[in-house]
Motif scaffolding. Structure first.
Motif, mmCIF file in Angstrom:
data_model
loop_
_atom_site.group_PDB
_atom_site.id
_atom_site.type_symbol
_atom_site.label_atom_id
_atom_site.label_comp_id
_atom_site.label_asym_id
_atom_site.label_seq_id
_atom_site.Cartn_x
_atom_site.Cartn_y
_atom_site.Cartn_z
ATOM 1 N N TRP A 149 0.833 -1.212 0.000
ATOM 2 C CA TRP A 149 0.000 0.000 0.000
ATOM 3 C C TRP A 149 0.861 1.253 0.000
ATOM 4 O O TRP A 149 0.566 2.229 -0.704
ATOM 5 C CB TRP A 149 -0.909 -0.004 1.229
ATOM 6 N N MET A 150 1.953 1.259 0.775
ATOM 7 C CA MET A 150 2.839 2.416 0.815
ATOM 8 C C MET A 150 3.494 2.667 -0.538
ATOM 9 O O MET A 150 3.626 3.812 -0.968
ATOM 10 C CB MET A 150 3.907 2.220 1.893
ATOM 11 N N ILE A 151 3.882 1.586 -1.218
ATOM 12 C CA ILE A 151 4.496 1.744 -2.542
ATOM 13 C C ILE A 151 3.503 2.367 -3.516
ATOM 14 O O ILE A 151 3.825 3.302 -4.260
ATOM 15 C CB ILE A 151 4.999 0.383 -3.065
ATOM 16 N N ILE A 152 2.259 1.858 -3.499
ATOM 17 C CA ILE A 152 1.229 2.388 -4.402
ATOM 18 C C ILE A 152 0.931 3.854 -4.094
ATOM 19 O O ILE A 152 0.758 4.686 -4.989
ATOM 20 C CB ILE A 152 -0.054 1.539 -4.303
ATOM 21 N N ALA A 153 0.901 4.207 -2.785
ATOM 22 C CA ALA A 153 0.557 5.569 -2.388
ATOM 23 C C ALA A 153 1.695 6.552 -2.654
ATOM 24 O O ALA A 153 1.457 7.707 -3.050
ATOM 25 C CB ALA A 153 0.191 5.601 -0.901
ATOM 26 N N LEU A 154 2.940 6.108 -2.444
ATOM 27 C CA LEU A 154 4.078 7.018 -2.556
ATOM 28 C C LEU A 154 4.714 7.058 -3.939
ATOM 29 O O LEU A 154 5.478 7.989 -4.232
ATOM 30 C CB LEU A 154 5.154 6.634 -1.523
ATOM 31 N N LEU A 155 4.409 6.081 -4.793
ATOM 32 C CA LEU A 155 5.031 6.041 -6.116
ATOM 33 C C LEU A 155 4.747 7.292 -6.942
ATOM 34 O O LEU A 155 5.678 7.846 -7.556
ATOM 35 C CB LEU A 155 4.595 4.784 -6.875
ATOM 36 N N PRO A 156 3.490 7.792 -6.998
ATOM 37 C CA PRO A 156 3.251 9.029 -7.775
ATOM 38 C C PRO A 156 4.063 10.221 -7.256
ATOM 39 O O PRO A 156 4.561 11.028 -8.053
ATOM 40 C CB PRO A 156 1.742 9.267 -7.611
ATOM 41 N N ILE A 157 4.202 10.341 -5.929
ATOM 42 C CA ILE A 157 4.984 11.444 -5.362
ATOM 43 C C ILE A 157 6.454 11.287 -5.730
ATOM 44 O O ILE A 157 7.131 12.257 -6.093
ATOM 45 C CB ILE A 157 4.810 11.495 -3.834
ATOM 46 N N TYR A 158 6.952 10.054 -5.664
ATOM 47 C CA TYR A 158 8.353 9.796 -6.013
ATOM 48 C C TYR A 158 8.616 10.144 -7.479
ATOM 49 O O TYR A 158 9.617 10.794 -7.804
ATOM 50 C CB TYR A 158 8.679 8.334 -5.740
ATOM 51 N N VAL A 159 7.708 9.724 -8.361
ATOM 52 C CA VAL A 159 7.866 10.028 -9.791
ATOM 53 C C VAL A 159 7.813 11.530 -10.028
ATOM 54 O O VAL A 159 8.574 12.075 -10.849
ATOM 55 C CB VAL A 159 6.788 9.297 -10.618
ATOM 56 N N ALA A 160 6.930 12.232 -9.296
ATOM 57 C CA ALA A 160 6.848 13.689 -9.436
ATOM 58 C C ALA A 160 8.161 14.347 -9.026
ATOM 59 O O ALA A 160 8.642 15.274 -9.699
ATOM 60 C CB ALA A 160 5.697 14.232 -8.586
ATOM 61 N N VAL A 161 8.746 13.883 -7.925
ATOM 62 C CA VAL A 161 10.013 14.452 -7.471
ATOM 63 C C VAL A 161 11.110 14.188 -8.496
ATOM 64 O O VAL A 161 11.889 15.088 -8.852
ATOM 65 C CB VAL A 161 10.402 13.871 -6.093
ATOM 66 N N MET A 162 11.185 12.955 -8.995
ATOM 67 C CA MET A 162 12.210 12.623 -9.979
ATOM 68 C C MET A 162 12.034 13.433 -11.271
ATOM 69 O O MET A 162 13.001 13.909 -11.865
ATOM 70 C CB MET A 162 12.155 11.131 -10.304
#
Length: 279
Positions: A25-38
């Motif tokens: 669940w954490m991966i699914i929730a945080l992946l969009p934020i991580y991609v935005a930062v990258m």
């Protein structure tokens, strides 16, 4: 294998399964934020090459965004809308919730039903007549108009939340304060509000998030670039050739204030959201 060992293995298995799903669940929730930062650190011509593993760290995207767009005006407008909405909402919600919790009056039940019904009214239904009303009253393209509209939209949940918490507070506390010389307002400020800090903080945080996410009202009811919120400003950057690295840089900046508010109010949020649930 004895019963104690089987019980230990079963408990360990439950922990493993539980944490496995939490991690997913954490991966699914945080992946969009991580991609935005990258993406915010990636040069425009290199977009799409390294979205998962960090490869580029181009801080100039943030500098160029601030130079090419009225970023700080967007940010200032969003802060004004968020703080204005949360402060007005909390004050009104405290008074309304206290009256609903402590006083008996005619049409109390219909009033509560109206408050609940407000939550399901779409903003698009309100904004059309509000557009004409704003011109006739001279409030078009003003901060106060957006704040009033956002308060009207966000007021229902804080009132119901605070009412549930006030219902769980014994009336004897106020009676004791009145005996000691407090007025009704004094008892509310000095006795009830300190006890209700988790619920009040939660109402403030939820209202802040609502005001920060304002999109439809600032888009339709304003015309000055300085009164456009971050959400509207970033959406207007979408074009035939969209600078996604700039948009993601703005998105990263835009999510920082709500995260800070959440972190500061975190210890109160769970208690506030479950306020009055035992009634």
């Amino acid at each position: 294998m004895n019963a104690k060992k089987r019980k230990t293995m079963k408990k360990t298995g439950n922990y493993i399964v539980r944490y496995f799903f939490v991690i997913i669940w954490m991966i699914i929730a945080l992946l969009p934020i991580y991609v935005a930062v990258m993406t915010s650190f990636t040069p425009f011509e290199k977009l799409g090459e390294a979205m998962i593993l960090p490869k580029y760290f181009r801080w100039e995207n943030y500098v160029e965004l601030a130079r090419q767009t009225p970023l700080w005006q967007y940010l200032a407008a969003s802060i004004i809308y968020a703080l204005g909405t949360s402060l007005f909402t909390v004050v009104i919600a405290i008074l309304a919730a206290y009256a609903l919790s402590r006083f008996k009056f005619k049409f109390k039940i219909p009033f509560l039903m109206i408050i609940v019904a407000i939550q399901v009214v779409p903003q698009i239904v309100i904004v059309t007549p509000l557009y004409g009303l704003s011109y006739s009253t001279g409030l078009y393209d003003t901060y106060i108009l957006i704040i009033i509209a956002m308060v009207a939209t966000a007021i229902a949940n804080p009132i119901l939340l605070l009412k549930g918490f006030f219902d769980s507070i014994p009336v004897t506390l106020e009676e004791a304060a009145v005996v000691d010389g407090c007025t009704r307002v004094g008892a509310l400020v000095r006795v009830i509000l300190p006890v209700s800090l988790p619920a009040v903080t939660t109402a403030f945080a939820l209202s802040f998030f609502n005001g920060w996410d304002a999109y439809l009202y600032p888009m339709i009811l304003t015309s000055s670039p300085g009164k456009v919120s971050m959400t509207v400003g970033l959406s207007r950057m979408v074009d035939i050739v969209t600078p996604w690295n700039w948009i993601m840089a703005g998105t990263v900046i835009a999510i920082i204030p709500p995260i800070l508010i959440y972190l500061m109010a975190q210890k109160y949020l769970i208690g506030g959201l479950t306020a009055g649930s035992d009634k």
